[in-house]
Structures are given as structure tokens and as C-alpha cells.
Design an enzyme around this catalytic site. Structure first.
Site, PDB file in Angstrom:
ATOM      1  N   SER B 156      -0.902   1.777 -10.520  1.00  0.00           N
ATOM      2  CA  SER B 156      -0.887   0.735  -9.791  1.00  0.00           C
ATOM      3  C   SER B 156       0.209   0.415 -11.431  1.00  0.00           C
ATOM      4  CB  SER B 156      -1.871   0.124  -9.387  1.00  0.00           C
ATOM      5  OG  SER B 156      -1.024  -0.865  -9.113  1.00  0.00           O
ATOM      6  N   ASP B 320      -1.392   5.009   0.919  1.00  0.00           N
ATOM      7  CA  ASP B 320      -1.158   3.734   0.068  1.00  0.00           C
ATOM      8  C   ASP B 320       0.522   3.213   0.860  1.00  0.00           C
ATOM      9  OD1 ASP B 320       0.184   2.253  -1.823  1.00  0.00           O
ATOM     10  OD2 ASP B 320      -0.715   3.290  -3.044  1.00  0.00           O
ATOM     11  N   HIS B 353      -4.053   1.638  -0.746  1.00  0.00           N
ATOM     12  CA  HIS B 353      -3.648   1.295  -2.392  1.00  0.00           C
ATOM     13  C   HIS B 353      -5.444   1.482  -3.034  1.00  0.00           C
ATOM     14  CE1 HIS B 353      -0.919   0.329  -6.025  1.00  0.00           C
ATOM     15  NE2 HIS B 353      -1.982  -0.587  -6.173  1.00  0.00           N
TER      16      HIS B 353
END
Lengths: 200, 383
Positions: B156, B320, B353
């Protein structure tokens, strides 16, 4: 190394920039990088093949060939290789266009449906052939576009492409006078090297 | 007391490095001095060739693996992937994990004292960018005697730091692992961040960021921000299988908690609002929004990636929707166009995610395979 890969290995020029479509565990690209300073990328969707490539340090991209090669620029590569994947594509003809858009030359191998054993199987038994090169049943086979040595030659001719080399493999992947003479009958695997017109 | 597993790095103690040389920031301001809190796992080899830097995400910190004491409830946030025999094998690698500047877990940030005023920085803490963080991380590497990281890895927002490493310090990063990231936020991503920021900033207890001086916390705002964030971290399917339409109690025809998912989100929000600093949350979301290495090249990411030298592994996860697979593909395609070594895997996972934090067999196989390659390239023992 598989016999068709060994033959291709011999055809690839030193230092070429190569795309390998359906690169499996990366054996060919790895050998080409070591022996001939070849660079490039493999495309693969099989998880085990992809992991093997990552582990051995072969550049591999998870990409479905049926979605085309739009992420690769025109003439960005010297050579595109595709072994044993043509027959599993939704549109082999469009893929051939794509391959020769991103490179001037490509090498393609596929199972020859006109191989004499396949003919015997269909002709005498009356069933869809099942063999070492076509191991699946008709209902679960990924091979949705089976073709013959002659079919592919004709497609290249229709598209105005130049076949610069062709070869066949049999079960033992050894060249034999009979398969050189009558490749469409005695070749189990068809191996073609194709260039764009005016590029040979 | 939970038993420490054999594949845990065990009990770890955070350390602090203090820096007195000023750090010039992208926003134009300068941090005169600062501290970075960090943890290390494994042993740095004599040649200094086995160091791996872990970069954390939005609400992450330095505690990536092991436990601070034997009965700590949960291990570090990436314990699934760091430890003896795990993807990042601490028998082989020396792992460095730090809390970024602007954070609220011990590194200099809004809660620290501003030397100029003698009171906490609060909202005056300078806005940080991903490249500011990377420069501070490079100084930590200097301090630890690491010339070049065997790999820099992050998920991320952490993945963005990895990209920046490859651009800012191409000679100091041998391999890059960019997981569940994107080369720039979309309008939708920024929009979600802005809602989170507005939730915090409109809380009457926010006091323009000076809540500390009012002996209060913008709990409601931070809670809402976390609830919104949390929704974007999970997939619809993951939420569905975790909570479905399960009720906590019979319908009361009111606004108390009725559905399990409401209870879960409120609990997550409440816990977070007590443990995370609102000013840190604000500036971290801004760092996300600002990151856009292609901007300097008129949007041409491939051109922006020209300085990068190291091989990349890029990983995305099928469900995600915060940074979907095609956002990773943007990076991969640009690396290919720039003729850089890269491998890409899109892992099937129901977890959205958050999948980058969790163990999943195929993810682990690819990750471990990449790290085996790193060890081989670095000529580490036993590789």
C-alpha cells in the site's frame, strides 16, 4: 530442456529482446539469458509456472494472452516466442497479428492435428484423438483451435507473412526423413519461424 | 500467556535513532532534528549485504514482527511474512522496520515537542511526502551501516515508498517489492481520503489540530475516518462472509447497533480513535494523495521510472478495490515500457486490500520465491 525449446534456443540470436508468451516455468528464457544474453519478459497465468519464474529470476508477468498484447509497444522486441499455446487461444489469427506488431519475427509451436496417429484415431476409431501431445478429452480440453501444419502455412500465406524456418517434432522430438518430407503427416509438433513481409 | 511460535522472531525491543542534521522537506520546510524509532530482526552480515527495509502503510508503524513482551496480544503487523523460515526469512536477512516521520508511534511527529516553541508540534508539524520519508530512511540506513538494501519491501503506502527508493536511491536498493500499491491515487482514492479528513477536521473536539492543548481528542472524527477506511480495506465478499446480515440482537427499530457489521466498524473506529493521532492520520493521507512520480514527466510514468535499476516484484490482489489489480498493472506496464526488470503476480484472494497483510499460500509462494532470488543475487549463505 524440451526438444522444441532446444531447437528454438538455437534459432534465437545473441542479445535479442524477446517476449515468451506462455513461458511456463521460465526454462527457455533462463537459458537464453545465460547462454545468449537475451533480455525480455515471459507471460504466464499458471501459478506454479509463475512462481518458478519469480524464484529463478526470470521476468514474468501474469497476463492472459486472450487479452492481447496492448501493453507492449510496436516493434519493442526482436522476437516473440509462443510454444504450445496457439491452439488454446480464442483468436490465434489476431494473436499472430499482435506478435508481429510488437516484433518483426516470431516463433510458434503447436500440436499438428494432421499427425498420422491423430488421423488414425479419428479415421478408424471415430473418436477425437487423444495422444501425448493432445492429452485431453474433447469436453475439457483447453485446445479450442486445433490446426494442422498445412493450415498454419495457409494462414501465413493469406496474411502475406514469410515463413523463414519450419520444423517438426515427433514423439521423441527427433527429426526424421519422413517428417521432413511429409511434415503434415509425420510431424507431431509443428514449429514455425515467421516474419512480417518485407522484413525477412 | 500465548506461546511464542518457533517461526516468530520472538520478543523484540524498539530502538531509537536521533538525527541532528536538518532534513529539508518537499514542502519547503526543514526539520532541524528528529528521531526515528525502529526494530530489527535477524543479524546484519559482515558485508552488510543482507538488509531488508520494510516500509509501513497508512496506519502502520515500526512493530512489524514478533512481540514486545511475551503476552502482547497480537504480534507485529507483518508477522505472517517476517520470521525464521517465513517469506522474509530472518535466518537469512537482517530486517529493518521503522515508524515514519510524522507518525505517532515514537518517531518525531505531531505529538513530539517542537524545539522552537517548546510545545507539541500538533498541526504545525510539516506536511510529509513519500520522498521525505525515503530520505529519512536512507539516513537510518547510514546509521546502521547499510550501503545498499538487499530489498526494500512495502504494501500500500509502503509500496509507494519502495517505488520512491528505486528512483531516489537506485544505487542503494538491490530489489524492490511493491505490494497492493499504485503509482498514484485515483480521484476516487483521494475522495475517500478527503471524506476521512473532513470527518476529523469537522469534529468540534479537533480544535484546528490543537486538541492536545484542550485535553481532548477528536474521537468521533477519527472513528468515522477509520470506519470509512476500513470499508475500503475489505472486499464486499469478505465483509459478506464475515458478517453477512447477521444481527447482534433482534431488530429494535432504532439506531443502536443492530447488524454485526455495524458493531465491528464501531469497535474498529473506537479502538483506533484512542490509539492513533488525528494529525498523523491527516498528514499520512496527504502523503498518499501527493505521491505521483509521473507528474514530473508530464504524466509519463515510464519516463519517470528511468532512474530505477533494480528488479521489481509487483503483487496485487484480485478483490482489492482500494488499489485494484489494474493500478498495479499501471506500474508494471510502465516498468516494461521503461525496459526495467519486473515480475508481476495477481493473487486470488477474497480479502480485498487487507490481503497484503495476511498469509495466503500462493502469495507466500511468490513472495518466498522472490526472496530466495534476492538471497541468491546477494550471494547470501545457503542460497
Amino acid at each position: 530442456m524440451r526438444a522444441d525449446l532446444k531447437l528454438i534456443h538455437g534459432w534465437v540470436p545473441e542479445g535479442a529482446r524477446v517476449l515468451d508468451l506462455g513461458c511456463g516455468d521460465g526454462t527457455l528464457l533462463d537459458a537464453l539469458a545465460r547462454d545468449k544474453q537475451v533480455t525480455g519478459y515471459g507471460l504466464e497465468i499458471d501459478p506454479d509456472g509463475l512462481t518458478a519464474c519469480v524464484t529463478r529470476g526470470v521476468n514474468v508477468i501474469e497476463q492472459n494472452l486472450d487479452e492481447g498484447l496492448a501493453n507492449f509497444d510496436d516493434n519493442a522486441y526482436d522476437l516473440v516466442i509462443m510454444t504450445q499455446a496457439l491452439q488454446a487461444l480464442r483468436r490465434p489469427d489476431l494473436m499472430l497479428d499482435e506478435m508481429l506488431r510488437v516484433a518483426g519475427e516470431c516463433i510458434i509451436t503447436f500440436p499438428n492435428f494432421a499427425y498420422w496417429r491423430h488421423r488414425m484415431y479419428l479415421g478408424f476409431k471415430g473418436y477425437m484423438p487423444v495422444s501425448k501431445s493432445l492429452p485431453h478429452a474433447w469436453y475439457d480440453t483447453p485446445n479450442i483451435h486445433l490446426s494442422t501444419f498445412n493450415d498454419f502455412e495457409r494462414l501465413c500465406r493469406d496474411k502475406g507473412l514469410i515463413i523463414t524456418d519450419q520444423a517438426v517434432g515427433n514423439g521423441a522430438h527427433k527429426a526424421h526423413w519422413s517428417s521432413r518430407m511429409w511434415p503434415n503427416l509425420f510431424g507431431e509438433t509443428a514449429i514455425f519461424r515467421v516474419s512480417r513481409s518485407g522484413n525477412a | 500467556m500465548p506461546e511464542l511460535d518457533a517461526d516468530s522472531v520472538g520478543v523484540v525491543t524498539p530502538q531509537t535513532a536521533h538525527f541532528d542534521d536538518p532534513l529539508a522537506l518537499a514542502c519547503g520546510k526543514t526539520l532541524p532534528s528528529y528521531s526515528l524509532v525502529y526494530e530489527t530482526y535477524g543479524t546484519l552480515n559482515a558485508e552488510g549485504t543482507n538488509a531488508v527495509l520494510i516500509c509501513h502503510a497508512l496506519s502502520g508503524h515500526h512493530h512489524a514482527a514478533g512481540r514486545h513482551h511475551e503476552d502482547e496480544r497480537k504480534p507485529g503487523w507483518w508477522d505472517a511474512h517476517i520470521g525464521p523460515g517465513k517469506s522474509i526469512d530472518t535466518n537469512r536477512f537482517f530486517v529493518v522496520s521503522l515508524n515514519n516521520l510524522g507518525g505517532c508511534h515514537g518517531s518525531t511527529g505531531p505529538l513530539s515537542i517542537n524545539p522552537e516553541t517548546g510545545r507539541p508540534w500538533g498541526p504545525d508539524f510539516p506536511m510529509m511526502t513519500v520522498s521525505d520519508w525515503v530520505h529519512s530512511q536512507a539516513r537510518l540506513a547510514d546509521r546502521l551501516g547499510i550501503d545498499c538494501f538487499a530489498a526494500v519491501i512495502g504494501g500500500s503506502l509502503g509500496g509507494m515508498q519502495v517505488m520512491q527508493w528505486a528512483l531516489s536511491y537506485p544505487e542503494r536498493i538491490a530489489h524492490a517489492g511493491v505490494i497492493a500499491a499504485t503509482p498514484r491515487l485515483s480521484a476516487q482514492n483521494i475522495a475517500f481520503n478527503e471524506v476521512a479528513r473532513q470527518a476529523i477536521r469537522s469534529d468540534p473536539d479537533f480544535h484546528d489540530g490543537w486538541y492536545g492543548e484542550h485535553d481532548t481528542l477528536p474521537r468521533r472524527g477519527l472513528k468515522l475516518a477509520r470506519m470509512i477506511g476500513h470499508i475500503t480495506y475489505l472486499s464486499e465478499a469478505a465483509m459478506g462472509s464475515k458478517f453477512g446480515r447477521d444481527l447482534r440482537q433482534d431488530l429494535g427499530f432504532g439506531y443502536d447497533v443492530e447488524f454485526q457489521v455495524e458493531s465491528y466498524l464501531r469497535y474498529q473506529g473506537d479502538t483506533f480513535s484512542e490509539s492513533f493521532d488525528a494529525n498523523t492520520y491527516l498528514l499520512m493521507t496527504k502523503a498518499l494523495d501527493y505521491f505521483d512520480p509521473a507528474a514530473s514527466q508530464g504524466g509519463d510514468l515510464a519516463a519517470a521510472l528511468a532512474p530505477a535499476k533494480c528488479p521489481f516484484l509487483v503483487v496485487s490482489f484480485s478483490t482489492d478495490w482500494r488499489f485494484p489489480p489494474w493500478r498495479s498493472r499501471e506500474l508494471v506496464d510502465a516498468l516494461v515500457r521503461a525496459d526495467k526488470p519486473v515480475s508481476y503476480a495477481n493473487i486470488d484472494s477474497p480479502h480485498g486490500h487487507d490481503a497484503f497483510l495476511l498469509p495466503e499460500p500462493r502469495y507466500q509462494a511468490v513472495f518466498a520465491g522472490f526472496m530466495a532470488r534476492v538471497a541468491r543475487d546477494q550471494q547470501l549463505e545457503g542460497s
